[in-house]
Design an enzyme around this catalytic site. Structure first.
Site, mmCIF file in Angstrom:
data_model
loop_
_atom_site.group_PDB
_atom_site.id
_atom_site.type_symbol
_atom_site.label_atom_id
_atom_site.label_comp_id
_atom_site.label_asym_id
_atom_site.label_seq_id
_atom_site.Cartn_x
_atom_site.Cartn_y
_atom_site.Cartn_z
ATOM 1 N N ASP A 297 47.854 39.521 30.830
ATOM 2 C CA ASP A 297 46.916 40.583 30.874
ATOM 3 C C ASP A 297 47.782 41.820 30.849
ATOM 4 O O ASP A 297 47.218 43.046 30.854
ATOM 5 C CB ASP A 297 45.935 40.479 32.157
ATOM 6 C CG ASP A 297 46.710 40.564 33.529
ATOM 7 O OD1 ASP A 297 47.873 40.501 33.505
ATOM 8 O OD2 ASP A 297 45.919 40.443 34.599
ATOM 9 N N SER A 298 48.973 41.840 30.972
ATOM 10 C CA SER A 298 50.019 42.802 30.422
ATOM 11 C C SER A 298 49.607 43.716 29.117
ATOM 12 O O SER A 298 50.386 44.577 28.931
ATOM 13 C CB SER A 298 51.411 42.572 30.879
ATOM 14 O OG SER A 298 51.623 41.402 30.092
ATOM 15 N N LYS B 294 45.959 31.049 33.954
ATOM 16 C CA LYS B 294 46.722 31.468 35.112
ATOM 17 C C LYS B 294 45.905 32.380 36.093
ATOM 18 O O LYS B 294 45.502 33.251 35.626
ATOM 19 C CB LYS B 294 48.371 32.134 34.401
ATOM 20 C CG LYS B 294 49.147 32.531 35.692
ATOM 21 C CD LYS B 294 50.443 33.051 35.015
ATOM 22 C CE LYS B 294 50.453 34.417 34.370
ATOM 23 N NZ LYS B 294 50.170 35.269 35.546
ATOM 24 N N GLU C 147 46.634 34.756 39.720
ATOM 25 C CA GLU C 147 47.557 35.293 40.678
ATOM 26 C C GLU C 147 47.420 35.229 42.217
ATOM 27 O O GLU C 147 46.120 35.293 42.489
ATOM 28 C CB GLU C 147 47.718 36.777 40.308
ATOM 29 C CG GLU C 147 48.211 37.127 39.133
ATOM 30 C CD GLU C 147 48.344 38.765 38.843
ATOM 31 O OE1 GLU C 147 48.282 39.549 39.874
ATOM 32 O OE2 GLU C 147 48.756 39.184 37.883
ATOM 33 N N ASP D 23 46.219 34.592 31.154
ATOM 34 C CA ASP D 23 45.728 35.120 32.295
ATOM 35 C C ASP D 23 44.434 35.394 32.404
ATOM 36 O O ASP D 23 43.779 36.022 31.689
ATOM 37 C CB ASP D 23 46.522 36.669 32.298
ATOM 38 C CG ASP D 23 47.682 36.483 32.962
ATOM 39 O OD1 ASP D 23 48.333 35.485 33.518
ATOM 40 O OD2 ASP D 23 48.645 37.381 32.773
ATOM 41 N N GLU E 31 57.616 36.198 40.401
ATOM 42 C CA GLU E 31 58.150 37.336 39.599
ATOM 43 C C GLU E 31 58.475 38.334 40.700
ATOM 44 O O GLU E 31 58.109 38.516 41.850
ATOM 45 C CB GLU E 31 56.770 37.994 39.100
ATOM 46 C CG GLU E 31 56.990 39.516 38.768
ATOM 47 C CD GLU E 31 55.966 40.030 37.612
ATOM 48 O OE1 GLU E 31 56.106 41.045 37.199
ATOM 49 O OE2 GLU E 31 54.705 39.151 37.724
#
Length: 313
Positions: free
Chosen positions: A25-26, A105, A107, A74, A175
């Protein structure tokens, strides 16, 4: 693992033989210009994931890839955090079906997040975990900063990793944390870890396509580059050179020239065309003058700069 967001980049990454492509999603920050990843939606992520899937499929069908990479996408903020895990499950199913990804994925490593991951895995969708710096949660964390630099927080990260492994995830992104913490987590797990800004003791590494290739680099200044990112090329310099050369060639009348104007008429067709133009030349001149007068009266020449100096590129 390389993070890529579109058809062309996924073709390059696939041909390079990478094991995994992550559609992060970056993309909201790297390609869409947002300040954070938070504005990304399910529709937007599916759009980019599907583009990456088509790129990988093209390389696979053309026989130019050494291996077929695993595709992970994501799930964006707001698609899986609810206490009602059925919401996350419905979105995970939609994500897999419409995006062409092999896995999703999530978080975070809290007990609630582990429970969500467990429910998704038990329902047949593979999940990659992500702990450490959590970009989707920067409103809570206060910004993009490293984590796990105190003993207490580092121990929590180890617990989160073990919790997510028990939930059934198949791999874990670590990360922005100290290398010794990432090393301990990796050695404590049976599943592979993938580091980004977490030192060299993880099972694998991930970087963003644009960052590692210097896509936004410029001869006179460089865009922001994360401290953990090694730049393997300066593609942005070549892009600028190409664009400036194109502009120069167009303005100087060099491009396209005869070399890049390959479509020709047969001599008899050209002669017939010239005769047609001669027959209605007066009418075309009249229409041209009428259009010119119309645009002058509405200031369109100035607005659009249609007839500025030189040619338009």
């Amino acid at each position: 693992m390389v993070t890529a967001y579109d058809y062309p980049s996924s073709i390059h990454v696939s041909r390079a033989g990478m094991d995994i492509i992550l559609v992060g999603d970056s993309v909201g920050m790297v390609e869409l210009g947002y300040d954070t990843t938070q504005p990304m939606t399910m529709d937007a992520m599916i759009h980019h994931c599907a583009s990456v899937h088509r790129g990988v499929d093209f390389v696979t069908r053309s026989g130019t890839a050494n291996k077929i990479p695993l595709l992970v996408g994501d799930m964006p903020l707001g698609s899986y955090e609810y206490r009602d895990t059925d919401v996350a499950l419905r979105n995970a199913y939609r994500f897999i079906k419409e995006s062409g990804m092999d896995a999703v994925k999530l978080e975070g490593g809290s007990a609630r997040r582990a429970n969500t991951a467990h429910e998704i895995v038990e329902s047949g969708v593979a999940v990659m975990g992500h702990i450490g710096l959590l970009p989707q949660a920067i409103s809570v964390s206060g910004g993009f900063r490293a984590v796990g630099r105190t003993a207490t927080r580092a121990r929590q990260l180890v617990d989160e990793a073990l919790r997510l492994q028990d939930a059934g995830i198949f791999a874990l992104v670590l990360e922005c944390m100290p290398a010794n913490v990432a090393k301990e987590i990796t050695e404590s797990l049976e599943i592979p870890t993938i580091g980004i800004g977490a030192g060299g003791h993880t099972s694998g590494q991930v970087l963003v396509f644009h960052d590692m290739l210097g896509m936004l680099s410029h001869p006179h200044h460089d865009a922001f580059m994360p401290k953990f990112c090694k730049q393997y090329a300066s593609v942005g310099h070549n892009i600028q050179d190409g664009l400036q050369t194109f502009k120069h060639d167009v303005e100087g009348g060099v491009f396209p020239g005869e070399e890049f104007a390959p479509y020709l008429m047969k001599d008899d067709e050209k002669k017939l065309f010239d005769e047609m133009l001669q027959n209605d030349s007066e009418e075309r001149i009249r229409r041209h003058d009428a259009a010119a007068d119309k645009y002058v009266q509405t200031d369109e020449y100035e607005k659009l700069d249609l007839y500025g100096k030189g040619k338009s590129s």
